[in-house]
Design a protein around this motif. Structure first.
Motif, mmCIF file in Angstrom:
data_model
loop_
_atom_site.group_PDB
_atom_site.id
_atom_site.type_symbol
_atom_site.label_atom_id
_atom_site.label_comp_id
_atom_site.label_asym_id
_atom_site.label_seq_id
_atom_site.Cartn_x
_atom_site.Cartn_y
_atom_site.Cartn_z
ATOM 1 N N LEU A 1 0.622 -1.391 0.155
ATOM 2 C CA LEU A 1 -0.037 0.027 -0.244
ATOM 3 C C LEU A 1 0.745 1.733 -0.143
ATOM 4 C CD1 LEU A 1 -2.384 -0.518 2.388
ATOM 5 C CD2 LEU A 1 -3.148 -0.949 -0.271
ATOM 6 N N GLN A 2 1.922 1.376 0.810
ATOM 7 C CA GLN A 2 2.810 2.316 1.236
ATOM 8 C C GLN A 2 3.772 2.724 -0.739
ATOM 9 O OE1 GLN A 2 6.029 1.365 3.740
ATOM 10 N NE2 GLN A 2 4.721 2.243 5.861
ATOM 11 N N ASP A 3 3.409 1.971 -0.932
ATOM 12 C CA ASP A 3 4.329 1.447 -2.882
ATOM 13 C C ASP A 3 3.270 2.082 -3.777
ATOM 14 O OD1 ASP A 3 6.506 0.894 -1.505
ATOM 15 O OD2 ASP A 3 6.457 -1.709 -2.179
ATOM 16 N N LEU A 4 2.456 1.897 -3.761
ATOM 17 C CA LEU A 4 1.347 2.096 -4.443
ATOM 18 C C LEU A 4 0.872 3.858 -4.187
ATOM 19 C CD1 LEU A 4 -1.304 -0.658 -3.600
ATOM 20 C CD2 LEU A 4 0.108 -0.083 -6.212
ATOM 21 N N GLN B 1 15.127 -6.329 7.316
ATOM 22 C CA GLN B 1 15.412 -5.683 8.420
ATOM 23 C C GLN B 1 16.166 -6.792 9.365
ATOM 24 O OE1 GLN B 1 10.491 -5.349 7.976
ATOM 25 N NE2 GLN B 1 11.415 -3.661 9.612
ATOM 26 N N ASP B 2 16.594 -7.488 9.539
ATOM 27 C CA ASP B 2 16.589 -7.863 11.456
ATOM 28 C C ASP B 2 18.289 -7.992 10.766
ATOM 29 O OD1 ASP B 2 16.495 -9.450 14.108
ATOM 30 O OD2 ASP B 2 17.850 -11.097 12.108
ATOM 31 N N CYS B 3 18.664 -8.676 9.819
ATOM 32 C CA CYS B 3 20.089 -8.492 9.698
ATOM 33 C C CYS B 3 20.714 -7.264 9.484
ATOM 34 C CB CYS B 3 20.512 -9.968 8.126
ATOM 35 S SG CYS B 3 19.900 -11.317 8.256
ATOM 36 N N LEU B 4 19.999 -6.307 8.579
ATOM 37 C CA LEU B 4 20.736 -5.273 8.374
ATOM 38 C C LEU B 4 21.044 -3.867 8.912
ATOM 39 C CD1 LEU B 4 20.244 -5.172 4.292
ATOM 40 C CD2 LEU B 4 22.365 -5.405 5.710
ATOM 41 N N GLY B 5 19.944 -4.334 10.516
ATOM 42 C CA GLY B 5 19.558 -3.206 10.935
ATOM 43 C C GLY B 5 18.275 -1.959 10.299
ATOM 44 N N PHE C 1 11.958 0.769 3.210
ATOM 45 C CA PHE C 1 10.867 -0.448 1.545
ATOM 46 C C PHE C 1 10.334 0.603 0.931
ATOM 47 C CE2 PHE C 1 12.439 -3.493 4.964
ATOM 48 C CZ PHE C 1 13.261 -4.299 4.319
ATOM 49 N N GLY C 2 10.115 0.522 -0.611
ATOM 50 C CA GLY C 2 9.036 1.186 -1.047
ATOM 51 C C GLY C 2 9.721 1.627 -2.371
ATOM 52 N N THR C 3 8.900 2.145 -3.071
ATOM 53 C CA THR C 3 9.761 2.999 -4.355
ATOM 54 C C THR C 3 10.200 3.882 -4.340
ATOM 55 O OG1 THR C 3 7.352 2.803 -4.897
ATOM 56 C CG2 THR C 3 8.463 3.788 -6.507
ATOM 57 N N ASN C 4 11.782 3.639 -4.848
ATOM 58 C CA ASN C 4 12.863 4.036 -4.879
ATOM 59 C C ASN C 4 13.196 4.485 -3.744
ATOM 60 O OD1 ASN C 4 12.550 4.919 -7.907
ATOM 61 N ND2 ASN C 4 11.183 6.379 -7.283
ATOM 62 N N ARG C 5 13.461 3.169 -3.036
ATOM 63 C CA ARG C 5 14.290 2.758 -1.696
ATOM 64 C C ARG C 5 14.657 2.535 -1.712
ATOM 65 N NH1 ARG C 5 9.004 4.265 2.708
ATOM 66 N NH2 ARG C 5 8.146 6.332 1.227
ATOM 67 N N GLY C 6 15.666 2.106 -0.688
ATOM 68 C CA GLY C 6 16.201 1.299 -0.300
ATOM 69 C C GLY C 6 16.485 -0.405 -0.990
ATOM 70 N N VAL C 7 14.985 -0.209 -0.392
ATOM 71 C CA VAL C 7 14.847 -1.866 -0.868
ATOM 72 C C VAL C 7 13.795 -1.859 -1.620
ATOM 73 C CG1 VAL C 7 14.668 -4.114 -0.004
ATOM 74 C CG2 VAL C 7 16.452 -2.713 0.817
ATOM 75 N N MET C 8 13.454 -2.950 -2.249
ATOM 76 C CA MET C 8 11.910 -3.169 -3.756
ATOM 77 C C MET C 8 11.545 -4.378 -3.196
ATOM 78 S SD MET C 8 11.929 0.201 -6.235
ATOM 79 C CE MET C 8 13.832 0.285 -6.148
ATOM 80 N N LEU C 9 10.468 -4.036 -3.359
ATOM 81 C CA LEU C 9 9.679 -5.751 -3.102
ATOM 82 C C LEU C 9 9.068 -6.539 -4.475
ATOM 83 C CD1 LEU C 9 9.054 -7.138 0.221
ATOM 84 C CD2 LEU C 9 11.053 -7.145 -0.552
ATOM 85 N N PHE C 10 9.237 -7.108 -5.163
ATOM 86 C CA PHE C 10 8.191 -8.012 -6.597
ATOM 87 C C PHE C 10 7.921 -9.214 -6.101
ATOM 88 C CE2 PHE C 10 11.139 -4.043 -7.304
ATOM 89 C CZ PHE C 10 10.909 -3.343 -7.997
ATOM 90 N N GLU C 11 6.733 -9.162 -7.364
ATOM 91 C CA GLU C 11 5.967 -10.150 -7.222
ATOM 92 C C GLU C 11 6.579 -10.924 -9.153
ATOM 93 O OE1 GLU C 11 2.356 -11.290 -5.857
ATOM 94 O OE2 GLU C 11 2.373 -10.521 -3.865
#
Length: 343
Positions: free
Chosen positions: A124-127, A266-270, A276-286
């Motif tokens: 939802l944040q990405d949208l 989040q746990d491994c990198l702090g 997380f999100g569009t144009n941020r450090g990490v983005m997730l895709f299906e």
């Protein structure tokens, strides 16, 4: 006086008394009749009343015993009913606890639900971010201005540049991997590995950096958590080199898997949810296509996309393999994964 004379005198006295009774009453009876009548009268009237009183007393005693027994049974019934009600309530409470905390895989279910929740929130944040960045103006002028031949040369130049950059930073990367293995900092700054790093992780990360040039597949470590740990080490090293220009793109085709990647990164990198999100450090895709399009836009904007593909991905689009940095996890027949089959 002899006995015979005494008996005779008694008999004589009885006969004389009988004669006198006949003379006075005019009724003649025998000794046997009188004795029978007197015995009969003595057996009827004196004992009839005590027998009826005794039967009444027995009947009242029995009624009292029956009444008392019924009262005891009623009291026991009420006690048993209370105990049954308590046991029923305890049974319902235990069933509720079993449904809430024990189902053979309750922890897995809780993890999946939490991962799916995190994924939905992130999506939802990405949208929202994508809707804010949408350009509703006609795109015809952009098509006329864009030079179609310019991006491919720039992209092909970045591929050897990444391998050359890693070769130049060999000492620094080896130093970081050795630090993660021997001196882990569990409270370090964000984007620095915060978990225990084994020698096998360091060997495979070094092979991916220096022998594959940051573009290739690595045998799975046996579980998604171990794969995330290896990917987190690579991300931490490259973030030390490229800083905020680095952008991580993760491909996994189910919300549960993406939720696990989000939580364990989040746990491994702090890092936090804001990373997380569009144009941020990490983005997730299906899916591969949106991931490829986003990587292309990141390259055009001067950022460096790092593509990571989950082990459970059976098919990967060839368009993802054209980018300068990508890491894929391939199943290891000698060490089959144990946590990819329950989805």
């Amino acid at each position: 006086m002899p006995p015979e004379d005494s008996n005779r005198a008694d008999t004589t006295g009885l006969s004389e008394n009988a004669d006198k009774f006949k003379s006075t009453s005019g009724y003649e009876y025998s000794g046997s009749q009188s004795s029978t009548a007197s015995a009969g009268n003595a057996g009827i009237s004196p004992n009839s009343r005590p027998d009826s009183a005794r039967s009444d007393s027995v009947r009242s005693t029995v009624e009292q015993l029956v009444k008392q027994g019924l009262q005891d049974l009623e009291r026991q019934k009420r006690t048993l009913q209370r105990e049954v009600d308590q046991l029923e309530r305890r049974k319902e409470r235990l069933e509720g606890e079993m449904r809430s905390s024990f189902a053979g895989a309750s922890q897995d279910i809780a993890i999946r639900v939490q991962g799916f929740k995190n994924y939905l929130v992130g999506s939802l944040q990405d949208l929202v971010s994508a809707a804010e960045e949408m350009d509703l103006m006609p795109s015809a002028p952009v098509a006329a201005v864009e030079p179609a031949a310019a991006p491919p040369p720039a992209e092909t130049e970045r591929v050897p540049l990444a391998a050359q950059r890693f070769a130049q930073q060999r000492d620094r990367i080896n130093s970081l991997l050795d630090q993660y293995r021997t001196r882990p900092d569990y409270y370090g700054p964000p984007w620095q590995l915060r978990r225990t790093f084994d020698p096998i992780h360091a060997d495979r990360a070094a092979d991916w950096f220096f022998n594959q040039g940051g573009r290739g597949t690595v045998k799975s470590m046996g579980s998604r958590l171990q794969n995330v740990l290896l990917a987190s080490a690579a991300i931490s090293c490259m973030h030390a080199i490229y800083d905020n220009r680095l952008c991580v793109l993760v491909l996994a085709t189910t919300p549960e898997r993406l939720g696990e990647w989000r939580r364990w990164l989040q746990d491994c990198l702090g890092i936090s949810r804001a990373d997380f999100g569009t144009n941020r450090g990490v983005m997730l895709f299906e899916a591969s296509e949106p991931m490829s399009q986003r990587a292309e836009r990141l390259l055009d904007s001067g950022r460096i996309p790092f593509l990571i593909m989950d082990e459970a991905e059976e098919k990967v689009s060839l368009s993802l393999l054209q980018y300068p940095l990508w890491l894929g996890f391939a199943p290891d027949p000698a060490n089959p994964s144990t946590d990819y089959d329950y989805y």
